[in-house]
Scaffold this active site. Sequence first.
Site, PDB file in Angstrom:
ATOM      1  N   SER A 111       0.775  -1.194  -0.090  1.00  0.00           N
ATOM      2  CA  SER A 111       0.092   0.009  -0.078  1.00  0.00           C
ATOM      3  C   SER A 111       0.879   1.476  -0.262  1.00  0.00           C
ATOM      4  O   SER A 111       0.387   2.458  -0.250  1.00  0.00           O
ATOM      5  CB  SER A 111      -0.879  -0.050   1.171  1.00  0.00           C
ATOM      6  OG  SER A 111      -1.873  -1.010   1.178  1.00  0.00           O
ATOM      7  N   SER A 174      -1.387   4.427   3.214  1.00  0.00           N
ATOM      8  CA  SER A 174      -2.169   5.096   2.148  1.00  0.00           C
ATOM      9  C   SER A 174      -2.520   6.730   2.415  1.00  0.00           C
ATOM     10  O   SER A 174      -2.241   7.388   1.534  1.00  0.00           O
ATOM     11  CB  SER A 174      -3.660   4.496   1.982  1.00  0.00           C
ATOM     12  OG  SER A 174      -3.482   3.191   1.705  1.00  0.00           O
ATOM     13  N   GLU A 330     -10.480   6.930   2.498  1.00  0.00           N
ATOM     14  CA  GLU A 330      -9.887   5.578   2.404  1.00  0.00           C
ATOM     15  C   GLU A 330     -10.891   4.614   3.294  1.00  0.00           C
ATOM     16  O   GLU A 330     -10.985   5.011   4.513  1.00  0.00           O
ATOM     17  CB  GLU A 330      -8.536   5.454   2.838  1.00  0.00           C
ATOM     18  CG  GLU A 330      -8.020   4.233   2.908  1.00  0.00           C
ATOM     19  CD  GLU A 330      -6.791   3.749   3.523  1.00  0.00           C
ATOM     20  OE1 GLU A 330      -6.158   2.805   3.347  1.00  0.00           O
ATOM     21  OE2 GLU A 330      -6.451   4.336   4.426  1.00  0.00           O
ATOM     22  N   ASP A 376      -5.929   0.226  -4.370  1.00  0.00           N
ATOM     23  CA  ASP A 376      -4.470   0.271  -4.464  1.00  0.00           C
ATOM     24  C   ASP A 376      -3.976  -0.940  -4.868  1.00  0.00           C
ATOM     25  O   ASP A 376      -3.025  -0.959  -5.572  1.00  0.00           O
ATOM     26  CB  ASP A 376      -3.910   0.732  -2.994  1.00  0.00           C
ATOM     27  CG  ASP A 376      -4.379  -0.004  -1.739  1.00  0.00           C
ATOM     28  OD1 ASP A 376      -5.379  -0.991  -1.874  1.00  0.00           O
ATOM     29  OD2 ASP A 376      -3.725   0.178  -0.713  1.00  0.00           O
ATOM     30  N   HIS A 377      -4.662  -1.920  -4.483  1.00  0.00           N
ATOM     31  CA  HIS A 377      -4.292  -3.383  -4.852  1.00  0.00           C
ATOM     32  C   HIS A 377      -5.504  -4.347  -4.551  1.00  0.00           C
ATOM     33  O   HIS A 377      -6.307  -4.045  -3.777  1.00  0.00           O
ATOM     34  CB  HIS A 377      -2.889  -3.813  -4.302  1.00  0.00           C
ATOM     35  CG  HIS A 377      -3.251  -3.723  -2.612  1.00  0.00           C
ATOM     36  ND1 HIS A 377      -3.836  -4.656  -1.731  1.00  0.00           N
ATOM     37  CD2 HIS A 377      -2.721  -2.678  -1.682  1.00  0.00           C
ATOM     38  CE1 HIS A 377      -3.857  -4.196  -0.489  1.00  0.00           C
ATOM     39  NE2 HIS A 377      -3.173  -2.983  -0.397  1.00  0.00           N
ATOM     40  N   HIS A 451      -1.341  -9.745  -0.318  1.00  0.00           N
ATOM     41  CA  HIS A 451      -1.886  -8.902  -1.399  1.00  0.00           C
ATOM     42  C   HIS A 451      -2.085  -9.788  -2.634  1.00  0.00           C
ATOM     43  O   HIS A 451      -1.349 -10.521  -2.872  1.00  0.00           O
ATOM     44  CB  HIS A 451      -1.281  -7.358  -1.654  1.00  0.00           C
ATOM     45  CG  HIS A 451      -1.357  -6.650  -0.649  1.00  0.00           C
ATOM     46  ND1 HIS A 451      -0.705  -5.523  -0.513  1.00  0.00           N
ATOM     47  CD2 HIS A 451      -1.995  -6.763   0.481  1.00  0.00           C
ATOM     48  CE1 HIS A 451      -0.957  -4.953   0.406  1.00  0.00           C
ATOM     49  NE2 HIS A 451      -1.547  -5.411   1.386  1.00  0.00           N
TER      50      HIS A 451
END
Length: 533
Positions: A111, A174, A330, A376-377, A451
């Site tokens: 992240s 983030s 977020e 983000d992923h 992730h």
Amino acid sequence: MQGACVLLLLGLHLQLSLGLVPVEEEDPAFWNRQAAQALDVAKKLQPIQTAAKNVILFLGDGMGVPTVTATRILKGQMNGKLGPETPLAMDQFPYVALSKTYNVDRQVPDSAGTATAYLCGVKGNYRTIGVSAAARYNQCKTTRGNEVTSVMNRAKKAGKSVGVVTTTRVQHASPAGAYAHTVNRNWYSDADLPADAQMNGCQDIAAQLVNNMDIDVILGGGRKYMFPVGTPDPEYPDDASVNGVRKRKQNLVQAWQAKHQGAQYVWNRTALLQAADDSSVTHLMGLFEPADMKYNVQQDHTKDPTLQEMTEVALRVVSRNPRGFYLFVEGGRIDHGHHDDKAYMALTEAGMFDNAIAKANELTSELDTLILVTADHSHVFSFGGYTLRGTSIFGLAPSKALDSKSYTSILYGNGPGYALGGGSRPDVNDSTSEDPSYQQQAAVPQASETHGGEDVAVFARGPQAHLVHGVEEETFVAHIMAFAGCVEPYTDCNLPAPTTATSIPDAAHLAASPPPLALLAGAMLLLLAPTLY
């Protein structure tokens, strides 16, 4: 709250598993009519070619496409529907693209490096924030000269108000991408800085939050990183483990307040909602936990604001600026639920994240406000098993595996849910799988699930939203925001000003509004009570 959630999910399972597919869906005319309506909307779609006075970026941390789909099913089912046919708020945005999330040095990203990409427009290395790939992880000396500037910082220089809202600590990877430059994402406070980093002048992330730029609204967790070591926490004064941790005895909240005459600091929901209606408040910092905020389903909603409430408060404050605003929001704990292989936590967080998107969409005009939603992923999260439509997203596949045991539709590729340590896979039933604390089974043992490396979706509406198209690098997100807002390096964007201005209504209703998930749970339990007894 957890017991109520278990009853809610069991009730949903009883109701939905007995449900039937609507009869009208057996008629081809149903699908033809639905598609024709969608086609008509698509044909009439016109890009909004003005500049964006306001920009909002919603970041679902770890919210890969499988998570989006599973959240859609969950929210649909919680509203009494079968699930997959019910659109999320983000689904209704007209423009969608895919974003490639890799870091410069990692095929599967973290992240920190991704935050640098979508917030600054430059890809970086794993575990580094706000610096180019020329900077090296954990090597303080490589920071200087390799800093990159976020779109939020550029928006502030252009005269806009700016804000950061998160369900994690505000110093987390983030949100830190919006204001910090660091070669180690875990340097939250000066207590985390190694001796060589201190000697070479590297600042911790909390200090950078206060010192690097003027942020009008800061909402999330992370109290302990802002106060001198040993400072009792206001909410948990008897718990020494959450006391302040700053070694140099700095009180960063006081330092921040001293910078702004209209600055207000709050640490609970009541004070936050009061500040929202106080026009004398020019800067607002709300830190609601010592570290990350609690999962929504574990919060005390008399003390802890929801992400939707924080988003609305932030919008009220930053929208007072006639030159516009830039807001980063977020849903950070989606990611944490997945890391624990706890799909219930991840998906309910994603549901609340979507509620915040819906609220922002309601409060702002698409004619002057660009809203982007992305992740983000992704995660190694999947759901399958040929489940019947209407089956609880947390439920079981209809047939058993080759070991003659049941398995859940949701599974993880790795993580703490690995369950073969005893030589065989444990069986699972509906009661177990619907428990909010249940860890879905994982194929490979890991202390923390990893992730995923696949592309993530980008949803957009508003001025210049049509630029969201195709498959692009994650850095493209930052450049769309900068161009739409006519900030560096696109100050010569030559875009006409928007003709309509967003006006945020009075917030008095906030204090009286029960949190959406709690309200929904209560309503569903009342409806399902006859079937539960």
